[in-house]
Motif scaffolding. Sequence first.
Motif, PDB file in Angstrom:
ATOM      1  N   CYS A   1      51.651  29.540  45.172  1.00 35.69           N
ATOM      2  CA  CYS A   1      51.982  30.913  45.149  1.00 35.69           C
ATOM      3  C   CYS A   1      53.012  31.049  43.854  1.00 35.69           C
ATOM      4  O   CYS A   1      52.850  32.106  43.188  1.00 35.69           O
ATOM      5  CB  CYS A   1      52.640  31.420  46.239  1.00 35.69           C
ATOM      6  SG  CYS A   1      52.781  33.386  46.213  1.00 35.69           S
TER       7      CYS A   1
ATOM      8  N   CYS B   1      52.182  36.950  55.475  1.00 38.86           N
ATOM      9  CA  CYS B   1      51.830  35.655  54.777  1.00 38.86           C
ATOM     10  C   CYS B   1      50.169  35.213  54.915  1.00 38.86           C
ATOM     11  O   CYS B   1      49.646  34.972  53.704  1.00 38.86           O
ATOM     12  CB  CYS B   1      52.530  34.541  55.682  1.00 38.86           C
ATOM     13  SG  CYS B   1      54.106  34.368  55.057  1.00 38.86           S
TER      14      CYS B   1
ATOM     15  N   CYS C   1      53.294  27.456  49.536  1.00 39.46           N
ATOM     16  CA  CYS C   1      54.563  28.232  48.664  1.00 39.46           C
ATOM     17  C   CYS C   1      54.465  27.913  47.136  1.00 39.46           C
ATOM     18  O   CYS C   1      54.729  28.702  46.482  1.00 39.46           O
ATOM     19  CB  CYS C   1      55.829  27.699  49.320  1.00 39.46           C
ATOM     20  SG  CYS C   1      57.513  28.488  48.683  1.00 39.46           S
TER      21      CYS C   1
ATOM     22  N   SER D   1      56.086  36.656  50.864  1.00 45.86           N
ATOM     23  CA  SER D   1      55.475  35.506  51.268  1.00 45.86           C
ATOM     24  C   SER D   1      56.167  34.094  51.076  1.00 45.86           C
ATOM     25  O   SER D   1      56.375  33.452  51.987  1.00 45.86           O
ATOM     26  CB  SER D   1      54.055  35.436  50.856  1.00 45.86           C
ATOM     27  OG  SER D   1      53.159  36.263  51.165  1.00 45.86           O
ATOM     28  N   PRO D   2      56.521  34.001  49.698  1.00 51.30           N
ATOM     29  CA  PRO D   2      57.257  32.803  49.503  1.00 51.30           C
ATOM     30  C   PRO D   2      58.748  32.800  50.373  1.00 51.30           C
ATOM     31  O   PRO D   2      59.256  31.820  50.725  1.00 51.30           O
ATOM     32  CB  PRO D   2      57.469  32.786  47.925  1.00 51.30           C
ATOM     33  CG  PRO D   2      56.490  33.609  47.448  1.00 51.30           C
ATOM     34  CD  PRO D   2      56.268  34.850  48.515  1.00 51.30           C
TER      35      PRO D   2
ATOM     36  N   ILE E   1      58.172  31.978  54.081  1.00 50.94           N
ATOM     37  CA  ILE E   1      57.752  30.645  54.184  1.00 50.94           C
ATOM     38  C   ILE E   1      58.861  29.692  53.982  1.00 50.94           C
ATOM     39  O   ILE E   1      59.137  28.521  54.483  1.00 50.94           O
ATOM     40  CB  ILE E   1      56.835  30.165  53.216  1.00 50.94           C
ATOM     41  CG1 ILE E   1      55.530  31.025  53.542  1.00 50.94           C
ATOM     42  CG2 ILE E   1      56.411  28.750  53.026  1.00 50.94           C
ATOM     43  CD1 ILE E   1      54.214  30.885  52.490  1.00 50.94           C
ATOM     44  N   PHE E   2      59.882  30.061  52.829  1.00 51.86           N
ATOM     45  CA  PHE E   2      61.049  29.146  52.587  1.00 51.86           C
ATOM     46  C   PHE E   2      61.940  29.136  53.899  1.00 51.86           C
ATOM     47  O   PHE E   2      62.611  28.130  54.160  1.00 51.86           O
ATOM     48  CB  PHE E   2      61.809  29.569  51.459  1.00 51.86           C
ATOM     49  CG  PHE E   2      62.919  29.016  51.225  1.00 51.86           C
ATOM     50  CD1 PHE E   2      62.856  27.377  50.582  1.00 51.86           C
ATOM     51  CD2 PHE E   2      64.383  29.535  51.328  1.00 51.86           C
ATOM     52  CE1 PHE E   2      64.140  27.096  50.263  1.00 51.86           C
ATOM     53  CE2 PHE E   2      65.397  28.683  50.764  1.00 51.86           C
ATOM     54  CZ  PHE E   2      65.219  27.541  50.505  1.00 51.86           C
TER      55      PHE E   2
END
Length: 657
Positions: free
Chosen positions: A495, A100, A492, A531-532, A535-536
Amino acid sequence: MASAHGPVAPSSPEQLTPSQLRDLFPESLPLFPLAESVLQVWHGAYNSGLLPQLMASTILPRMVLCPARPPRGTRTSNGATGATRSSAFMFPYFIMLIFCGIPLFFMELSFGQFASQGCLGVWRISPMFKGVGYGMMVVSTYIGIYYNVVICIAFYYFFSSMTHVLPWAYCNNPWNTPDCAGVLDASNLTNGSRPASLPGNLSHLLNHSLQRTSPSEEYWRLYVLKLSDDIGNFGEVRLPLLGCLGVSWVVVFLCLIRGVKSSGKVVYFTATFPYVVLTILFVRGVTLEGAFMGIMYYLTPQWDKILEAKVWGDAASQIFYSLGCAWGGLITMASYNKFHNNCYRDSIIISITNCATSVYAGFVIFSILGFMANHLGVDVSRVADHGPGLAFVAYPEALTLLPISPLWSLLFFFMLILLGLGTQFCLLETLVTAIVDEVANEWILQKKTYVTLGVAVAGFLLGIPLTSQAGIYWLLLMDNYAASFSLVVISCIMCMSIMYIYGHRNYFQDIQMMLGFPPPLFFQICWRFVSPAIIFFILVFTVIQYRPITYNHYQYPGWAVAIGFLMALSSVICIPFYALFQLCRTDGDTLLQRLKNAMKPSRDWGPALLEHQTGRYAPTIPPSPEDGLEVQPLHPDKAQIPMVGSNGSSRLQDSRI
């Protein structure tokens, strides 16, 4: 009652009084005020036959100096959490850095560098998501307000260290309580007798009652802050802190008075000198007895904590906080870069160096804390702390054990000031650049200094409540809510909007046009999927395992927690609100048409300078006023000032306005 071999217990338990108990513990006299109330309980227990006379002469020093070792990860008497801030944190920290931190750092650098715009101007890429930029501004505003208060406290401790004896070294000050027990006062006890342990119930009772209060903690709580009993009880404004807050803002303003021209030169010092101080403190720390114990505590993994969502959430927050992701500062500073600057290389070097510095600083901190724990004869978890308690309570107390302690204290707090100023420069420049780029008329371009002054004055005024007696409660509330999960939400959405609304192929082509090569496959995969997703899931599990904020033993009331959530939502809510606003003002016969028009790039999206507008950005017809295109002037700082690259060289921007 005494003999040549020391005090003798009375022949009858009924005759034992607290004053006679005092005679039984001559070696404990420096700490006797700490146990005065416990002796009253002890007297009753003794006279009831619950305490053998043999135990009565040996237990107090052990209970004061060698409390039971708590399991790592449990909250200690001073509010410290043993494992969650040390070794259990390392594994999630590096995972978040790789998947991330570095990818999002590269994205923000390339985003700002390509458009040469601040956190608002870059959203010409998709005007509907300009609320992300406003959200970044709100986050930077919150952080800028309370971060300078932290700097002002560091200034206060720095000035207080200019003395022969540090004011938090001993318990003989007017603000100290009878419960105060300094490590220097207790040093003569560490070589004394190590008594046996008590029966279970009484041992638990005394261990609960005999909680050591350090002079550094009382200096912090009762003198520096004069802490009130509730977040709603503001009390008085602490004038010394208010003065230091003014000094902090004046220093920040003077360093930014000429924008990046002046701050770029100052940062050479503020970014490099802390490494000198860290190295000095590291060499001194590792040569102390017990330093290895502190370092092992820092490095030893606690795998049982890895499955806790809070640890991963803290790791994500730390990565976003240390790298500055989603603040808008990376986009802003990258907008001053040369268009063809290798920001990919910069992102790798800066991210790894930044996090390596954090780890290095951990060795510096925990080597000193290990020495302090060894001096007291307790576990490191009993002296470790986090948040303000580490910087202004635990570490300053450890410094009092070093020879020439005022010198080490001056170096430490000078380092904190420099580190804080470097961050504050970025925060203030983010807000100023966003305002200047958004207004973008000739007057504001020429009067940027006045904008900087206005933002600094506003920040000072908004920071005044944080210098009151309840200020630390509000500071921690802002830190825990205003700049925590909102950062990951903003990042997020940024992105997702770039990858899926603007299109990943378009963005990869933009980077290739700017750098001469597309982003590596690893970054492409992270931006689009990894990465999304990380993060989620962290956001979801953090919400599931949410626990209300506390400060030591103080539980925040419900209305304060509600204010915290409102601060967190105030930055995130900018995104849907601005999207609806943009949707309403966009042309289109149907809602679907308006949605498409609001999401597609504006006509002035692309490189800011004409000579860089090649390929699909090459103008086919020179713009004219009749075309209705609004041509905004580029800030002079982004066109003709000497720029400092990642290699430290000074160069002139290779373009004209």
